[in-house]
Design a protein around this motif. Structure first.
Motif, PDB file in Angstrom:
ATOM      1  N   GLY A  20      11.505   0.673   5.848  1.00  0.00           N
ATOM      2  CA  GLY A  20      10.834  -0.405   6.556  1.00  0.00           C
ATOM      3  C   GLY A  20       9.669   0.035   7.412  1.00  0.00           C
ATOM      4  N   ARG A  21       9.353   1.354   7.413  1.00  0.00           N
ATOM      5  CA  ARG A  21       8.271   1.826   8.267  1.00  0.00           C
ATOM      6  C   ARG A  21       7.124   2.395   7.440  1.00  0.00           C
ATOM      7  NH1 ARG A  21      10.988   6.012  12.111  1.00  0.00           N
ATOM      8  NH2 ARG A  21      11.803   6.710  10.106  1.00  0.00           N
ATOM      9  N   ILE A  22       6.965   1.906   6.217  1.00  0.00           N
ATOM     10  CA  ILE A  22       6.005   2.495   5.279  1.00  0.00           C
ATOM     11  C   ILE A  22       4.605   2.533   5.854  1.00  0.00           C
ATOM     12  CG2 ILE A  22       4.843   2.099   3.063  1.00  0.00           C
ATOM     13  CD1 ILE A  22       7.523   1.194   1.954  1.00  0.00           C
ATOM     14  N   GLY A  23       4.176   1.462   6.468  1.00  0.00           N
ATOM     15  CA  GLY A  23       2.802   1.417   6.960  1.00  0.00           C
ATOM     16  C   GLY A  23       2.668   1.735   8.429  1.00  0.00           C
ATOM     17  N   SER A  24       3.680   2.368   9.029  1.00  0.00           N
ATOM     18  CA  SER A  24       3.680   2.555  10.474  1.00  0.00           C
ATOM     19  C   SER A  24       2.812   3.724  10.901  1.00  0.00           C
ATOM     20  CB  SER A  24       5.114   2.775  10.978  1.00  0.00           C
ATOM     21  OG  SER A  24       5.518   4.103  10.735  1.00  0.00           O
ATOM     22  N   ILE A  25       2.592   3.837  12.196  1.00  0.00           N
ATOM     23  CA  ILE A  25       1.813   4.925  12.772  1.00  0.00           C
ATOM     24  C   ILE A  25       2.479   6.262  12.535  1.00  0.00           C
ATOM     25  CG2 ILE A  25       2.922   4.864  15.047  1.00  0.00           C
ATOM     26  CD1 ILE A  25      -0.848   5.352  14.329  1.00  0.00           C
ATOM     27  N   LEU A  26       3.788   6.270  12.255  1.00  0.00           N
ATOM     28  CA  LEU A  26       4.514   7.512  12.044  1.00  0.00           C
ATOM     29  C   LEU A  26       4.018   8.268  10.824  1.00  0.00           C
ATOM     30  CD1 LEU A  26       8.132   6.244  12.790  1.00  0.00           C
ATOM     31  CD2 LEU A  26       6.606   7.485  14.319  1.00  0.00           C
ATOM     32  N   GLY A  59      -1.269   5.778  -0.408  1.00  0.00           N
ATOM     33  CA  GLY A  59      -2.435   4.903  -0.324  1.00  0.00           C
ATOM     34  C   GLY A  59      -2.936   4.667   1.085  1.00  0.00           C
ATOM     35  N   LEU A  60      -2.379   5.365   2.078  1.00  0.00           N
ATOM     36  CA  LEU A  60      -2.707   5.067   3.469  1.00  0.00           C
ATOM     37  C   LEU A  60      -4.139   5.448   3.844  1.00  0.00           C
ATOM     38  CD1 LEU A  60       0.613   6.008   5.301  1.00  0.00           C
ATOM     39  CD2 LEU A  60      -0.247   3.722   4.726  1.00  0.00           C
ATOM     40  N   ILE A  82       3.358   3.365  -6.306  1.00  0.00           N
ATOM     41  CA  ILE A  82       2.587   2.117  -6.351  1.00  0.00           C
ATOM     42  C   ILE A  82       3.249   1.051  -5.475  1.00  0.00           C
ATOM     43  CG2 ILE A  82       1.890   0.206  -7.842  1.00  0.00           C
ATOM     44  CD1 ILE A  82       0.139   2.683  -8.103  1.00  0.00           C
ATOM     45  N   ARG A  83       4.566   0.934  -5.553  1.00  0.00           N
ATOM     46  CA  ARG A  83       5.264  -0.036  -4.700  1.00  0.00           C
ATOM     47  C   ARG A  83       5.084   0.309  -3.228  1.00  0.00           C
ATOM     48  NH1 ARG A  83       9.036  -0.066  -9.103  1.00  0.00           N
ATOM     49  NH2 ARG A  83      10.177   1.709  -8.224  1.00  0.00           N
ATOM     50  N   PHE A  84       5.166   1.606  -2.923  1.00  0.00           N
ATOM     51  CA  PHE A  84       4.979   2.093  -1.558  1.00  0.00           C
ATOM     52  C   PHE A  84       3.618   1.664  -1.006  1.00  0.00           C
ATOM     53  CE2 PHE A  84       4.280   5.177   1.756  1.00  0.00           C
ATOM     54  CZ  PHE A  84       5.529   5.642   2.149  1.00  0.00           C
ATOM     55  N   SER A  85       2.557   1.929  -1.763  1.00  0.00           N
ATOM     56  CA  SER A  85       1.199   1.623  -1.294  1.00  0.00           C
ATOM     57  C   SER A  85       0.959   0.116  -1.217  1.00  0.00           C
ATOM     58  CB  SER A  85       0.160   2.294  -2.190  1.00  0.00           C
ATOM     59  OG  SER A  85       0.287   1.877  -3.527  1.00  0.00           O
ATOM     60  N   ARG A  86       1.474  -0.630  -2.183  1.00  0.00           N
ATOM     61  CA  ARG A  86       1.295  -2.087  -2.144  1.00  0.00           C
ATOM     62  C   ARG A  86       1.919  -2.675  -0.886  1.00  0.00           C
ATOM     63  NH1 ARG A  86       2.693  -3.504  -8.506  1.00  0.00           N
ATOM     64  NH2 ARG A  86       0.604  -3.061  -9.338  1.00  0.00           N
ATOM     65  N   THR A  87       3.096  -2.159  -0.516  1.00  0.00           N
ATOM     66  CA  THR A  87       3.756  -2.655   0.690  1.00  0.00           C
ATOM     67  C   THR A  87       2.910  -2.354   1.926  1.00  0.00           C
ATOM     68  OG1 THR A  87       5.951  -2.345  -0.289  1.00  0.00           O
ATOM     69  CG2 THR A  87       5.832  -2.476   2.110  1.00  0.00           C
ATOM     70  N   ALA A  88       2.347  -1.138   1.996  1.00  0.00           N
ATOM     71  CA  ALA A  88       1.515  -0.769   3.143  1.00  0.00           C
ATOM     72  C   ALA A  88       0.299  -1.679   3.259  1.00  0.00           C
ATOM     73  CB  ALA A  88       1.083   0.690   3.023  1.00  0.00           C
ATOM     74  N   GLY A  93      -2.368  -6.598   5.740  1.00  0.00           N
ATOM     75  CA  GLY A  93      -3.201  -7.737   5.393  1.00  0.00           C
ATOM     76  C   GLY A  93      -4.476  -7.340   4.681  1.00  0.00           C
ATOM     77  N   ALA A  94      -4.425  -6.218   3.953  1.00  0.00           N
ATOM     78  CA  ALA A  94      -5.615  -5.709   3.263  1.00  0.00           C
ATOM     79  C   ALA A  94      -5.488  -5.929   1.758  1.00  0.00           C
ATOM     80  CB  ALA A  94      -5.806  -4.226   3.551  1.00  0.00           C
ATOM     81  N   GLY A  95      -6.614  -6.151   1.122  1.00  0.00           N
ATOM     82  CA  GLY A  95      -6.631  -6.349  -0.318  1.00  0.00           C
ATOM     83  C   GLY A  95      -6.789  -5.037  -1.063  1.00  0.00           C
ATOM     84  N   GLN A  96      -6.209  -4.970  -2.249  1.00  0.00           N
ATOM     85  CA  GLN A  96      -6.354  -3.809  -3.113  1.00  0.00           C
ATOM     86  C   GLN A  96      -5.863  -4.177  -4.509  1.00  0.00           C
ATOM     87  OE1 GLN A  96      -3.523  -1.931  -4.464  1.00  0.00           O
ATOM     88  NE2 GLN A  96      -1.943  -3.156  -3.491  1.00  0.00           N
ATOM     89  N   GLU A  97      -6.280  -3.390  -5.483  1.00  0.00           N
ATOM     90  CA  GLU A  97      -5.724  -3.485  -6.819  1.00  0.00           C
ATOM     91  C   GLU A  97      -5.075  -2.155  -7.127  1.00  0.00           C
ATOM     92  OE1 GLU A  97      -8.057  -5.455  -9.965  1.00  0.00           O
ATOM     93  OE2 GLU A  97      -9.658  -5.569  -8.469  1.00  0.00           O
ATOM     94  N   SER A  98      -3.972  -2.166  -7.861  1.00  0.00           N
ATOM     95  CA  SER A  98      -3.292  -0.918  -8.166  1.00  0.00           C
ATOM     96  C   SER A  98      -2.620  -1.017  -9.524  1.00  0.00           C
ATOM     97  CB  SER A  98      -2.243  -0.597  -7.093  1.00  0.00           C
ATOM     98  OG  SER A  98      -1.305  -1.658  -6.981  1.00  0.00           O
ATOM     99  N   ALA A  99      -2.398   0.156 -10.103  1.00  0.00           N
ATOM    100  CA  ALA A  99      -1.761   0.196 -11.420  1.00  0.00           C
ATOM    101  C   ALA A  99      -1.108   1.552 -11.627  1.00  0.00           C
ATOM    102  CB  ALA A  99      -2.797  -0.051 -12.522  1.00  0.00           C
TER     103      ALA A  99
END
Length: 260
Positions: A20-26, A59-60, A82-88, A93-99
């Motif tokens: 649950g902390r994928i996109g956190s400052i940590l 993807g950070l 890919i799932r990790f980066s999409r969640t971040a 609230g940022a847009g991206q495309e991934s594959a």
């Protein structure tokens, strides 16, 4: 297949530990800050640029580019990455495309991006495949654009000290990894020109001494925390030659013979 399975295991573990902390400052440690600064230097005007990250992992760093107005596309072989980066990106609230895709054969048309970059990827391959990776990155980058390859430097003494210790004790986490002195030997084998090459990340090197404390989780975490604090206080020193080799290329204008 063994290599692919290993990276799936790594990303499954990262996803579990993150909990649950994928996109956190940590996740923004000294190595992250080093790579961010490299790309701020190499892409100072990210706004409106179409940027591809190959072997994107978390993807950070590309998320930071998106925050500066870049149109970001992420590719990684691991579905967990890919799932990790999409969640971040979603949480920011940022847009991206991934594959999900193989860096050795990118499913992308020629001349598609202004900037193509990778960090911590090419060193996990043998030289023959390294040439294929760089060739593909150059192929999908527009003439006048830029390719940035970031990899551990074999001249980084502190990093090499930690890695050798980890290798001897079978503690090294990413598996096969060959630090690099230069990519200059690839000049005659790829359709592009080497613009510059330099080393950076003196403070980031200290991170790898954690392997000397691998027997104690407490001491390992304490060391990592100390390095983070020290790197924040003395971050200007991180601009000195250290952990990372940065290789900057531009594609040639000749035809690559394929269109993705």
């Amino acid at each position: 297949m063994e290599h692919n399975d290993r990276w799936d295991e790594i990303w499954q573990e990262k996803s579990r530990v993150s909990s649950g902390r994928i996109g956190s400052i940590l996740a923004r440690d000294v190595i992250y800050r080093t790579v961010v600064n490299i790309l701020r230097k190499e892409i100072p005007d990210a706004g409106g640029k179409q940027v591809l990250e190959t072997g994107s992992g978390t993807g950070l760093v590309s998320l930071e580019l998106a925050g500066r107005g870049a149109d970001v596309f992420l590719l990684d072989l691991s579905p967990d990455a890919i799932r990790f980066s999409r969640t971040a990106f979603e949480r920011a609230g940022a847009g991206q495309e991934s594959a999900q895709a193989d860096i050795l054969s990118l499913p992308i048309k020629d001349n598609s991006f202004d900037v193509t970059w990778s960090g911590g990827v090419i060193e996990h391959f043998e030289q023959y495949d390294q040439i294929k990776i760089l060739t593909e990155m150059l192929r999908v980058t527009r003439p006048g654009g830029k390719v940035v390859v970031i990899a551990p430097s074999s001249k980084a003494r502190i990093y090499m000290l930690g890695k050798r210790h980890a290798d001897r004790n079978r503690q090294w986490q990413p598996g096969f990894e060959v630090p690099m002195a230069s990519l200059e030997s690839m000049v005659d084998h790829v359709p592009g020109r080497l613009l510059s090459e330099y080393r950076i990340g003196l403070m980031a090197e200290l991170h790898f001494l954690k392997y000397y404390f691998a027997g104690s989780r407490f001491l390992r975490l304490a060391w990592c925390g100390f390095v983070e604090l020290l790197s924040l206080l003395l971050f200007p020193l991180n601009n000195l030659p250290g952990y990372l080799l940065v290789s900057v290329w531009e594609p040639s204008e000749k035809s690559f013979g394929r269109s993705g």
